[in-house]
Design an enzyme around this catalytic site. Sequence first.
Site, PDB file in Angstrom:
ATOM      1  CG  MET A  15      -1.689   1.238   1.281  1.00  0.00           C
ATOM      2  SD  MET A  15      -2.849   1.532  -0.008  1.00  0.00           S
ATOM      3  CE  MET A  15      -4.364   0.539   0.607  1.00  0.00           C
ATOM      4  CG  ASP A  34       9.502  -0.017   6.137  1.00  0.00           C
ATOM      5  OD1 ASP A  34       8.242  -0.341   5.794  1.00  0.00           O
ATOM      6  OD2 ASP A  34      10.241  -0.605   6.956  1.00  0.00           O
ATOM      7  CB  VAL A  92       0.904  -2.612  11.835  1.00  0.00           C
ATOM      8  CG1 VAL A  92       1.365  -1.740  12.752  1.00  0.00           C
ATOM      9  CG2 VAL A  92       0.317  -4.006  12.211  1.00  0.00           C
ATOM     10  CD  GLU A  93      -6.131  -0.907  10.355  1.00  0.00           C
ATOM     11  OE1 GLU A  93      -7.358  -0.111  10.180  1.00  0.00           O
ATOM     12  OE2 GLU A  93      -5.202   0.057   9.748  1.00  0.00           O
ATOM     13  CE  LYS A  98      -3.434   2.215  11.733  1.00  0.00           C
ATOM     14  NZ  LYS A  98      -2.349   2.359  10.155  1.00  0.00           N
ATOM     15  CB  SER A 120      -9.076  -0.232   6.846  1.00  0.00           C
ATOM     16  OG  SER A 120      -8.251  -0.318   5.696  1.00  0.00           O
ATOM     17  CG  HIS A 141      -9.263   3.633   3.093  1.00  0.00           C
ATOM     18  ND1 HIS A 141     -10.606   2.777   3.100  1.00  0.00           N
ATOM     19  CD2 HIS A 141      -8.431   2.720   3.301  1.00  0.00           C
ATOM     20  CE1 HIS A 141     -10.540   1.595   2.950  1.00  0.00           C
ATOM     21  NE2 HIS A 141      -8.856   1.514   3.035  1.00  0.00           N
ATOM     22  CG  ASN A 144      -3.567  -2.605  -1.860  1.00  0.00           C
ATOM     23  OD1 ASN A 144      -2.816  -2.043  -2.624  1.00  0.00           O
ATOM     24  ND2 ASN A 144      -3.154  -3.318  -0.884  1.00  0.00           N
TER      25      ASN A 144
END
Length: 243
Positions: A15, A34, A92-93, A98, A120, A141, A144
Amino acid sequence: MAEFMVVGVIGAGQMGSGIAQLAAVAGSDVWLLDKDDRALNSAKASITNSIQRFVSKGQMSKEVGINALARLKYTSNLEDLRSADIVIEAIVESEDVKKKLFAELDKIVKGSAILASNTSSISITRIATATKRPHQVIGMHFMNPPPLMKLVEIIRGMKLGTNQPMGPLELADFIGLDVCLSILKVLHDGLGDAKYAPCPLLVQYVDAGRVGRKRVAKRMTPQGGEKQPVGIVSYGYQSPLGY
């Protein structure tokens, strides 16, 4: 996106690299960040190959492709995002991860910068509480893969476009059933609504490693012959923290 002169993207997974490519092609200078060098190297190769494919198919001019690649920079240092007009997070969700990232960014980027999350399922309002600029924190958002999906949702904004090249099941296979399961768990835990509870088959597939197009899962034939691939499943490496 070209209105943002400098764009920062955090998370060099499928993503994040797609968002970075999209921003560079649109004319922005881009920092893709990253913490893992392998993720950055993989993203650089993936973006280069993707742009070359667009050029070879006549969907992008050679000049646009060359300029886009020249505008992309790769880093593992948050300090390099000081000049960014907008920073888009695609990690990562996890709400805690976050929030920690946004708190760090809030201290680094300039006061006028917008901080965006590609989440999401996690509340943008809660993420924004980790900063001193909640009015400049938005949800952005992307669908993808970003270079192909002509749809982006801006939280507290509007949805643009409907021309998607794949349906929901194919999309789930592409982004990974493990990602879908993670999103459903967040929604179920956060909202307490049974309609978001993951179905048993989805859980079984993820437990078995059959997560979509990220990995090659294999099985033995009924006659006991060679193992045959039953699914293709990973387009890149993601670090344990996701960025």
